[in-house]
Motif scaffolding. Structure first.
Motif, PDB file in Angstrom:
ATOM      1  N   LEU A  35       0.842  -1.188   0.000  1.00  0.00           N
ATOM      2  CA  LEU A  35       0.000   0.000   0.000  1.00  0.00           C
ATOM      3  C   LEU A  35       0.885   1.249   0.000  1.00  0.00           C
ATOM      4  O   LEU A  35       0.668   2.178  -0.771  1.00  0.00           O
ATOM      5  CB  LEU A  35      -0.927   0.004   1.224  1.00  0.00           C
ATOM      6  CG  LEU A  35      -1.770   1.266   1.402  1.00  0.00           C
ATOM      7  CD1 LEU A  35      -2.781   1.416   0.288  1.00  0.00           C
ATOM      8  CD2 LEU A  35      -2.479   1.264   2.753  1.00  0.00           C
ATOM      9  N   LEU A  72      -6.892  -1.074  -0.488  1.00  0.00           N
ATOM     10  CA  LEU A  72      -7.777  -0.645   0.595  1.00  0.00           C
ATOM     11  C   LEU A  72      -8.939  -1.599   0.785  1.00  0.00           C
ATOM     12  O   LEU A  72      -9.427  -1.782   1.893  1.00  0.00           O
ATOM     13  CB  LEU A  72      -8.291   0.776   0.320  1.00  0.00           C
ATOM     14  CG  LEU A  72      -7.214   1.857   0.464  1.00  0.00           C
ATOM     15  CD1 LEU A  72      -7.754   3.205   0.004  1.00  0.00           C
ATOM     16  CD2 LEU A  72      -6.730   1.939   1.895  1.00  0.00           C
ATOM     17  N   ALA A  73      -9.370  -2.221  -0.300  1.00  0.00           N
ATOM     18  CA  ALA A  73     -10.482  -3.157  -0.198  1.00  0.00           C
ATOM     19  C   ALA A  73     -10.133  -4.257   0.793  1.00  0.00           C
ATOM     20  O   ALA A  73     -10.961  -4.708   1.574  1.00  0.00           O
ATOM     21  CB  ALA A  73     -10.792  -3.749  -1.568  1.00  0.00           C
ATOM     22  N   ALA A 100      -9.517  -2.393   4.376  1.00  0.00           N
ATOM     23  CA  ALA A 100     -10.627  -1.693   4.998  1.00  0.00           C
ATOM     24  C   ALA A 100     -11.163  -2.375   6.255  1.00  0.00           C
ATOM     25  O   ALA A 100     -11.319  -1.721   7.287  1.00  0.00           O
ATOM     26  CB  ALA A 100     -11.738  -1.463   3.977  1.00  0.00           C
ATOM     27  N   ALA A 141      -5.177   3.477  -4.689  1.00  0.00           N
ATOM     28  CA  ALA A 141      -4.992   2.557  -3.565  1.00  0.00           C
ATOM     29  C   ALA A 141      -6.168   1.616  -3.373  1.00  0.00           C
ATOM     30  O   ALA A 141      -6.095   0.700  -2.554  1.00  0.00           O
ATOM     31  CB  ALA A 141      -4.749   3.360  -2.291  1.00  0.00           C
TER      32      ALA A 141
END
Lengths: 198, 306
Positions: free
Chosen positions: A120, A182-183, A186, A178
């Motif tokens: 990331l 992020l998925a 999250a 991102a």
């Protein structure tokens, strides 16, 4: 300005200003020399230096001087290819268009891979590098250099609202890049938030 | 919540934005701030190099940037200072704009009579120059005429070298004084901290040596060692010092010239006295007259002793 405080000022700001010129103006080769010159000049006019110059704090003054030196250097050496000075034309309302932001290449995705923070970070930092120059500069001044919105506005001679708008756009662009990471992240982030709020 | 987030509160309320914010963290580039500061101090110490008063910061607590304490002493010195500034400007500009250039260049620093100067050399070594002193610095090698105290920064295995007269002094990291004025036959080296090597002789803190033109070394007495370093503490100390040597030294510190008839008893006497470096010349001359039991006649900077 006493000798002591001058040395403190130098030690506090030297690495930051060198980083600023090296990263945001692609002037790694001459960044140290330019920053040295800024402090030499500051020392030379220390007697005329008073609180009026520091109305907005010493940060915006030094960053402003650094960027002035960088732009002069680029102009004198006609280094337009490495940095587009047009985005620093203050008469322009905004250097960034939605097109610029849409054109940022998306990071490679591989949902089957367990995403780590390192990836990331890599993706986000690569995306920051690809932000349009002015957006990138504002982002760096805020994120890496800790300048507040008003300080950035003073440094760049633009309005606080412009700073705000640029930041909002930048983060939207970064989010897009991102997104694949992020998925995965999250739920973790939400979980961490949840734990913290307990 | 730290300061740099204040404005972004709105943005960072969103956890995804916060994740991006955290991931975007970049450290500043690694730069050698100590070296940069040494270079900068080196470059700007050239301007206010002239000083005269005893209130000037002394060895061990050198702070080159205390402009209020510098005092320009009249027009001749102002001109000298202007020349120095011009000189340093020429010397420094190439360095300011090209620090990547590694070839060692020679820098020259000079004090005129009654001036002292504190200089930080490129390697971080501090040098305090006594009056009428010139040093030529090339890398870690210094050629000296006059007198200076060096507080040497240790750097790897490269020794710091001072050449004065026929004597070469090598050190790794320490504080020591070297003195060799053109009108002196002896080169004196006194160590205040650490160890230094003078020719073949190793000196420890508190030891001093005097070398004659043939390279013959003579250890200095404790009293001479103390007296030899006293100027860094704002005093000139003479301990049974031959009068010609003492007067030459006083002349350099107060920018006066002594005349003394060779045939007199006075010319063969010696001096034991402690003088304050910042004291007015009149006071110094009065003290000197009392110590020597002599008459002092002053005409401008020419002082005649009878």
């Amino acid at each position: 300005m006493t000798g002591k405080s001058f040395e403190e000022l130098f030690r506090q700001y030297y690495p930051a200003l060198v980083t600023y010129l090296a990263r945001e103006f692609r002037l790694a080769d001459v960044a140290e020399d330019l920053v040295q010159t800024i402090f030499t000049q500051l020392w030379a006019k220390r007697d005329k230096f008073n609180s009026a110059h520091l109305e907005h704090g010493v940060g915006p003054y030094l960053y402003g001087a650094a960027r002035h030196a960088a732009l002069n250097y680029l102009r004198d050496n006609k280094l337009r290819n490495s940095y587009d000075p047009r985005v620093f034309d203050h008469s322009a309302t905004s250097g960034v268009t939605e097109d610029d932001l849409d054109n940022i290449p998306s990071a490679e995705q591989d949902p089957s891979v367990v995403v780590e923070h390192a990836q990331l970070e890599q993706a986000v930092q690569a995306a920051v590098e690809k932000l349009p120059p002015r957006a990138r500069e504002i982002w760096a001044l805020h994120r890496d250099h800790g300048l507040t919105y008003p300080e950035i506005a003073t440094t760049l001679g633009i309005s606080i609202n412009t700073v705000k708008t640029q930041m909002t756009r930048s983060i939207a662009a970064l989010r897009k890049v991102a997104a694949p990471y992020l998925a995965v992240l999250a739920p973790l982030v939400t979980l961490a938030q949840g734990i913290r709020s307990l | 919540m730290n300061r740099d987030m204040i404005d972004s509160n709105e943005l960072l309320a969103d956890p995804q934005n916060r994740a991006i914010w955290n991931a975007a963290r970049r450290e500043h580039l690694h730069v050698d701030v100590d070296r940069a500061w040494a270079e900068l101090s080196d470059a700007i110490v050239g301007s206010p190099i002239v000083c005269r008063d005893a209130g000037y910061p002394l060895a061990g607590e050198l702070r080159p940037f205390v402009p209020a304490r510098y005092k320009y002493v009249g027009v001749p010195l102002a001109i000298a200072a202007a020349l120095l500034i011009g000189f340093f400007a020429i010397k420094q500009i190439p360095n300011v704009f090209n620090t990547t250039q590694q070839t060692p260049t020679t820098k020259t620093y000079t004090t005129t009579p009654a001036q002292r100067a504190n200089i930080i050399l490129a390697d971080g070594t501090r040098a305090t120059l006594a009056p009428s002193t010139t040093i030529n610095v090339t890398g870690r090698t210094v050629d000296l005429t006059g007198e200076a105290v060096f507080t040497v920064t240790q750097r790897n295995e490269t020794p710091f070298t001072v050449r004065a007269g026929n004597t070469t002094t090598r050190v790794l990291g320490t504080s020591f004084a070297v003195r060799k004025y053109p009108d002196e036959t002896q080169t004196r080296v006194i160590v205040s901290e650490g160890k230094v090597q003078v020719a073949t002789q190793v000196l420890s803190a508190g030891q001093g040596v005097s070398a004659d033109t043939t390279g013959q070394l003579t250890m200095l007495s404790d009293a001479d060692v103390t007296a030899g370093l006293a100027w860094t503490g704002g005093r000139l100390v003479f301990q049974d010092t031959p009068i010609h040597e003492a007067l030459a030294q006083i002349g350099r510190w107060y920018d006066v010239e002594f005349r003394i008839a060779d045939s007199t008893v006075l010319a063969r006497s010696s001096v034991t006295a402690t003088l304050q470096i910042g004291a007015p010349t009149e006071v110094v001359l009065r003290d000197l007259a009392a110590v020597l039991d002599a008459r002092v006649i002053r005409q401008g900077r020419i002082i005649t002793l009878q």
